[in-house]
Design an enzyme around this catalytic site. Sequence first.
Site, PDB file in Angstrom:
ATOM      1  N   GLU A 140       0.153   9.539   1.204  1.00 21.43           N
ATOM      2  CA  GLU A 140      -0.534   8.397   0.584  1.00 21.43           C
ATOM      3  C   GLU A 140       0.063   8.062  -0.766  1.00 21.43           C
ATOM      4  O   GLU A 140       0.118   6.893  -1.156  1.00 21.43           O
ATOM      5  CB  GLU A 140      -2.030   8.704   0.433  1.00 21.43           C
ATOM      6  CG  GLU A 140      -2.886   7.522  -0.019  1.00 21.43           C
ATOM      7  CD  GLU A 140      -2.926   7.324  -1.529  1.00 21.43           C
ATOM      8  OE1 GLU A 140      -3.337   6.237  -1.969  1.00 21.43           O
ATOM      9  OE2 GLU A 140      -2.547   8.253  -2.280  1.00 21.43           O
TER      10      GLU A 140
ATOM     11  N   ASP B 100      -1.714  14.999   0.228  1.00 24.07           N
ATOM     12  CA  ASP B 100      -0.631  15.123  -0.742  1.00 24.07           C
ATOM     13  C   ASP B 100      -1.156  14.948  -2.155  1.00 24.07           C
ATOM     14  O   ASP B 100      -2.174  14.300  -2.389  1.00 24.07           O
ATOM     15  CB  ASP B 100       0.483  14.122  -0.456  1.00 24.07           C
ATOM     16  CG  ASP B 100      -0.005  12.680  -0.364  1.00 24.07           C
ATOM     17  OD1 ASP B 100      -1.086  12.454   0.208  1.00 24.07           O
ATOM     18  OD2 ASP B 100       0.706  11.780  -0.856  1.00 24.07           O
TER      19      ASP B 100
END
Length: 405
Positions: free
Chosen positions: A139, A74
Amino acid sequence: MTVLSEQDKIRLLADIVKIQTENDHEIEVCEYLKDLLSQYDIDSKIVKVNDSRANLVAEIGSGAPVLAISGHMDVVDAGDHDDWTFPPFELTDKDGKLFGRGTTDMKGGLMAMVIAMIELKQSNALKQGTIRLLATTGEETEQYGAQLLADEGYLDDVSGLIIGEPTSNIAYYAHKGSMSCVVTAKGKAAHSSMPHLGTNAVDILVDFVNEMKQEYKNIKEHDKVHELDAVPMIEKHLHRKIGEEESHIYSGFVMLNSVFNGGKQVNSVPHKATAKYNVRTVPEYDSTFVKDLFEKVIRHVGENYLTVDIPSSHDPVASDRDNPLIQNITRIAPNYVHEDIVVSALIGTTDASSFLGTNENNVDFAVFGPGESIMAHQVDEFIRKDMYLSYIDVYKDVFKAYLEK
């Protein structure tokens, strides 16, 4: 044996930068990596969080020891694309820099790890042990991808863990934890002309904030000995030596009241107010200590009016400063990056909090990856081309040396 050309390595990074994973859609990167790895006879598995968010697990080698290598897929929001010199989701190669969202944080580190695996596999370089890739989702938010992998046992047998976050050629052996704490005060509404008929939630919360400020001051008077030494990191970034008092902030416990909200309109007694805290925990002052501290202050100020919620809590992670991963990094990396590697604790946090918790099993741990950490989350984010390419070779040598220890 080099399998991929320099152009191939840049193209592969460009391919995953093109996939827009702004806090979602990591499954598309999983599918891309799964197809890429299969071309080199590397099996992988997609571990879904939901239909659009997923992790990828892949392995080469066999048996013990097991080295886990990890990066997240991400990226943070690119913001207004018009503010960028180059399109954020198209890799632009210019003046020795590779521009694009996620090049530094941290698709560059992730792809460097993937390519290192491919080249080790193709050259039959691993004589013993297993490399396990853990590419994670989420994350940048709550680490739920890493937590899912931990819950499903993918860390149970690991001897070492490398997180490939951008570290500016610093090798981190430990990092702080992070907690979000939300304190809510509930009072009773009344007209401002008759405030005695109500209970002012803002006043109650101000009392809480002031008492917590004093508690924090008292803690810092004794927070002088630290298991985590973040001073080398700070001195490298600031290009100067820091004093003792500063060191106690960087290496110690930190608590910040960052948000305060209360009241709806000027002519009413506010019936509700909230204060949000970000707390950076350390082994000496961990999440249990923080929970107990908030509950103690609530009891003293007014437990009938105050509550605390902890929406996220990530533990500090510590390992030996000279663990075998750190030893190999500091020995091998200078041959490729042409500077000595500083060893430090990190003031931020990583997926390792979810992977290892407080690292009770004493897993060898390092955070070490290509990119300048200051470029993370920036407009015109870039990674230096030479750094990205050199870390592929660093990773190959470090992975191999660690498994042959």
